[in-house]
Write an enzyme that holds these catalytic residues in place. Structure first.
Site: not given
Ligand code: ARG
Length: 466
Positions: A156, A277, A283, A290
């Site tokens: 979970h 970024s 970043k 992804e």
């Protein structure tokens, strides 16, 4: 010499309609397989005396010349010929003259294109099997390199019980091993030749389809000519296979994205597999992970597209089936690009061991084990669960970890629990108590890594890769 216009029609094809129905803009990649199939077909026509041996030889030489011209870039697709098959035929006519027209004896583009796809997919299957094995190897290397690191296992997405990082990675190895096995099975399904079916019913020539299949290294010939030209199961199976594989890669991608966050901080992608970024200087984006997740969309979409194309088609061939190509090629290209990058990302992944060590044990993931210890003393599991639940609730309120518990504190709030047990609640100790072959017990995980390496070597030997 150019291909004569079809006298069945009085007027020229509408330009837009021709462009709309053509497949040459995407089926050019079948050229080597089209030539391979034609060479096998024409040799059989010669052997069977359906065309003269001299004619067969002439056609063969013409096809070989086309092959060379394609390699040097001298032969390129021409849009006025609707597909790769017509392009080859047109070029053959230019090279050897009217005898080129004999190549298509006892064959239709319907069985021809089906054969091309079988030959192409066989190549793809072998190539992607190798690429997937490299990804499995990368996971095995990571598992081996950090064999003692423990992370929280989640259910979970709540910290559940400690597991070895290697155990977590080996779960993905198990998934990918099934993918390899499914692909190997599928390679047997692909190894059938539809030639001999002609357009739908067979042909009146004394062709020998089995010898064509043999010369192409295929296992056999389709059983039924109508099925042979109408079947795209082998492509649906490939897309289904790729979809299941993408479920696995997407889940792994998601975990890597999560683990590389500031909040988790378990892993860091190597610079080569991260991007910055354009606005936020701090970043490091996990783009590869992804897209490993995101590319699943187009793969599932291709499966849905082809299932939908096929589901309402009466037998046998229909132009609808030409839609198989872009769907399949898209998936082939996606996996060809993704698999090596995924392997590279895993191979260079940095495990933030310090960060993990700080984090592990700062939770109550040993709670089940504490209950199990009480069970060892004869307490029913339900009562033990209850007692430990109450203890954890109290610890949480007092902001105390298992490792911070003092003898006085314990005897006050849980007198049933001997203080020596507390030392046995470290994540490492919990993991070491796991006793099943499939568990995260360190010796079992080591065995699984060794088993998987042996499996990998055997597969590679079978493929002639070592
Ligand atoms: N371009 C076609 C395809 O991809 C080849 C087969 C065409 N057959 C036909 N009868 N039009 O499926």
């Amino acid at each position: 010499m150019t291909v004569a216009r079809n006298p069945r029609f009085q007027s020229l094809p509408d330009h837009d309609a021709q462009a709309f129905t053509a497949s040459i803009t995407f089926d050019w990649r079948l050229l080597p397989y089209d030539i391979e199939g034609s060479l096998a077909h024409v040799a059989m026509l010669g052997r069977q005396g359906i065309i003269g041996l001299d004619e067969a030889r002439l056609i063969e030489e013409g096809l070989r010349q086309i092959e060379r011209e394609a390699e040097t870039g001298a032969f390129t697709p021409r849009l006025q010929h609707e597909d790769v098959h017509m392009n080859v035929e047109a070029r053959l006519l230019e090279i050897i003259g009217p005898v080129a027209g004999k190549l298509h004896t006892g064959r239709s583009r319907n069985d021809q294109v089906a054969l091309d796809m079988h030959l192409y997919m066989r190549q793809v299957g072998h190539r992607q099997q190798e690429a997937l094995l490299l990804l499995i190897e990368a996971l095995l290397n990571q598992a081996q390199e950090h064999k003692n690191v423990v992370i929280p296992g989640y259910t979970h997405l709540q910290a559940a019980q400690p597991v070895l990082w290697a155990h977590h990675l080996m779960a993905y190895v198990a998934m990918l091993q099934r993918d390899i096995e499914r692909l190997s099975e599928w390679l047997h399904h692909v190894a059938f030749s539809p030639l001999g079916a002609g357009a739908i019913s067979g042909t009146p020539y004394p062709t020998d389809p089995q010898s064509v299949a043999d010369s192409l290294g295929l296992d056999g010939v389709y059983q039924n000519s109508m099925d042979a030209v109408a079947d795209r199961d082998f492509l649906l199976e490939y897309l289904s296979w790729a979809s299941i594989l993408m479920v696995h890669l997407s889940r792994l991608g998601e975990e890597l994205v999560l683990w590389s966050t500031e909040e988790f901080g378990y892993v860091r992608m190597a610079d080569g597999y991260s991007t910055g970024s354009s606005i936020m200087p701090q970043k490091r984006n996990p783009d590869v992970a992804e897209l490993m997740r995101g590319k699943s969309g187009r793969v599932f979409g291709s499966l849905m597209a082809l299932l939908t194309v096929m589901k309402g088609l009466p037998l046998a061939y229909h132009s609808d089936m030409q839609e198989d190509k872009e769907a399949v090629f898209n998936v082939v290209d996606t996996l060809d690009a993704l698999l090596p990058v995924a392997a590279g990302m895993i191979n260079t992944l940095v495990l933030m061991e310090d960060r993990i060590t700080q984090r592990v044990g700062r939770d109550y993931t040993a709670a089940t084990d504490l209950a199990d210890m009480l069970v060892g003393r004869g307490m029913p599991f339900r009562s033990a669960h209850h007692l430990v639940g109450a203890l954890v609730s109290r610890l949480e309120r007092d902001h105390i970890q298992f490792s911070d518990i003092t003898p006085d504190y314990l005897s006050e709030i849980a007198p049933d629990i001997p203080y020596e047990w507390i030392a046995q609640l470290t994540a490492q100790a919990v993991v070491s108590r796991r006793k099943q072959s499939l568990s995260t017990g360190p010796e079992f995980v080591q065995t699984k890594i060794a088993d998987a390496r042996r499996w990998l070597n055997e597969i590679r030997q079978g493929l002639g890769l070592v």
